[in-house]
Write an enzyme that holds these catalytic residues in place. Structure first.
Site, PDB file in Angstrom:
ATOM      1  N   ASP A  32      42.121  35.681  47.356  1.00 29.88           N
ATOM      2  CA  ASP A  32      42.482  37.027  46.913  1.00 29.88           C
ATOM      3  C   ASP A  32      43.357  37.664  47.983  1.00 29.88           C
ATOM      4  O   ASP A  32      43.104  37.530  49.180  1.00 29.88           O
ATOM      5  CB  ASP A  32      41.210  37.862  46.682  1.00 29.88           C
ATOM      6  CG  ASP A  32      41.490  39.118  45.880  1.00 29.88           C
ATOM      7  OD1 ASP A  32      41.013  39.205  44.728  1.00 29.88           O
ATOM      8  OD2 ASP A  32      42.196  40.017  46.392  1.00 29.88           O
ATOM      9  N   SER A  97      41.721  44.728  36.725  1.00 28.57           N
ATOM     10  CA  SER A  97      43.068  45.264  36.955  1.00 28.57           C
ATOM     11  C   SER A  97      44.159  44.251  36.644  1.00 28.57           C
ATOM     12  O   SER A  97      45.309  44.624  36.448  1.00 28.57           O
ATOM     13  CB  SER A  97      43.213  45.754  38.399  1.00 28.57           C
ATOM     14  OG  SER A  97      43.014  44.691  39.300  1.00 28.57           O
ATOM     15  N   VAL A  98      43.803  42.963  36.608  1.00 31.15           N
ATOM     16  CA  VAL A  98      44.764  41.919  36.220  1.00 31.15           C
ATOM     17  C   VAL A  98      44.269  41.343  34.902  1.00 31.15           C
ATOM     18  O   VAL A  98      43.144  40.836  34.819  1.00 31.15           O
ATOM     19  CB  VAL A  98      44.886  40.810  37.298  1.00 31.15           C
ATOM     20  CG1 VAL A  98      45.822  39.713  36.821  1.00 31.15           C
ATOM     21  CG2 VAL A  98      45.385  41.393  38.618  1.00 31.15           C
ATOM     22  N   HIS A 102      39.692  35.928  35.209  1.00 37.94           N
ATOM     23  CA  HIS A 102      39.479  35.287  36.511  1.00 37.94           C
ATOM     24  C   HIS A 102      38.068  35.573  36.986  1.00 37.94           C
ATOM     25  O   HIS A 102      37.482  36.597  36.650  1.00 37.94           O
ATOM     26  CB  HIS A 102      40.498  35.770  37.548  1.00 37.94           C
ATOM     27  CG  HIS A 102      40.579  37.264  37.645  1.00 37.94           C
ATOM     28  ND1 HIS A 102      41.267  38.029  36.728  1.00 37.94           N
ATOM     29  CD2 HIS A 102      40.047  38.141  38.533  1.00 37.94           C
ATOM     30  CE1 HIS A 102      41.156  39.304  37.051  1.00 37.94           C
ATOM     31  NE2 HIS A 102      40.411  39.402  38.141  1.00 37.94           N
TER      32      HIS A 102
HETATM   33  P1  5GP Z   1      40.212  42.490  38.957  1.00 32.34           P
HETATM   34  O1  5GP Z   1      40.268  43.896  39.495  1.00 32.34           O
HETATM   35  O2  5GP Z   1      41.172  42.321  37.799  1.00 32.34           O
HETATM   36  O3  5GP Z   1      38.839  41.984  38.666  1.00 32.34           O
HETATM   37  O4  5GP Z   1      40.724  41.572  40.149  1.00 32.34           O
HETATM   38  C1  5GP Z   1      42.059  41.363  40.440  1.00 32.34           C
HETATM   39  C2  5GP Z   1      42.117  40.783  41.830  1.00 32.34           C
HETATM   40  O5  5GP Z   1      43.383  40.161  42.000  1.00 32.34           O
HETATM   41  C3  5GP Z   1      41.977  41.820  42.943  1.00 32.34           C
HETATM   42  O6  5GP Z   1      40.885  41.462  43.777  1.00 32.34           O
HETATM   43  C4  5GP Z   1      43.320  41.762  43.670  1.00 32.34           C
HETATM   44  O7  5GP Z   1      43.180  41.922  45.065  1.00 32.34           O
HETATM   45  C5  5GP Z   1      43.842  40.386  43.303  1.00 32.34           C
HETATM   46  N1  5GP Z   1      45.272  40.280  43.231  1.00 32.34           N
HETATM   47  C6  5GP Z   1      46.117  41.126  42.586  1.00 32.34           C
HETATM   48  N2  5GP Z   1      47.373  40.697  42.692  1.00 32.34           N
HETATM   49  C7  5GP Z   1      47.330  39.544  43.425  1.00 32.34           C
HETATM   50  C8  5GP Z   1      48.348  38.628  43.863  1.00 32.34           C
HETATM   51  O8  5GP Z   1      49.538  38.777  43.603  1.00 32.34           O
HETATM   52  N3  5GP Z   1      47.923  37.557  44.584  1.00 32.34           N
HETATM   53  C9  5GP Z   1      46.605  37.353  44.894  1.00 32.34           C
HETATM   54  N4  5GP Z   1      46.291  36.265  45.616  1.00 32.34           N
HETATM   55  N5  5GP Z   1      45.624  38.199  44.478  1.00 32.34           N
HETATM   56  C10 5GP Z   1      45.991  39.273  43.765  1.00 32.34           C
END
Ligand code: 5GP
Ligand code: ZN
Length: 116
Positions: A32, A97-98, A102
């Site tokens: 991450d 957020s993505v 995952h």
């Molecule tokens: P969510 O909030 O969707 O559960 O988690 C998204 C995660 O993706 C976050 O922990 C964020 O730090 C990580 N993340 C977002 N953009 C990128 C990226 O471009 N590369 C990597 N390695 N992690 C990312």
């Protein structure tokens, strides 16, 4: 959303760089970029599935492989027996957020419960 627009599709397709720590059938593990624990990995299916709520019975084997992949990664990162957490945030209200499914694999520090 097309694969060209989706961040994790681009990472899975290797058109966007990421620190890859492992691969399994249909899955990629990366670090991450904003780690919330000493070990914070993301396990990403190469197939675009927006959220866990979009997974179907056809994804059962993939989801099972992801959990066992996480288990192997946790051992490789010395998180067994100390402990680790495997998290899926599903939907905006849960902090997603993505918009590409995952798993977060977190460990290396004391993880409190419940999460915020
Ligand atoms: P969510 O909030 O969707 O559960 O988690 C998204 C995660 O993706 C976050 O922990 C964020 O730090 C990580 N993340 C977002 N953009 C990128 C990226 O471009 N590369 C990597 N390695 N992690 C990312
Ligand atoms: Zn995607």
């Amino acid at each position: 959303m097309s694969a060209q627009e989706c961040l994790f599709c681009r990472i899975a397709g290797r058109s966007l760089p990421a620190e890859v720590v492992g691969e399994a059938e249909g899955l990629l593990a990366i670090k991450d970029r904003n780690p919330q624990a000493p070990t914070h990995l993301l396990i990403i299916p190469t197939e675009h599935i927006p959220t866990l709520a979009d997974a179907t019975d056809g994804h059962t084997a993939l989801l099972g492989r992801a959990v066992q992949f996480a288990n192997r990664l946790a051992r490789q990162h010395q998180l067994v027996p100390s402990g680790y957490r495997l998290v899926i945030n599903c939907g905006a209200g849960a902090g997603q957020s993505v918009w590409h499914l995952h798993f977060h694999l977190l460990g290396g520090r004391l993880l409190r419960w419940p999460p915020g």
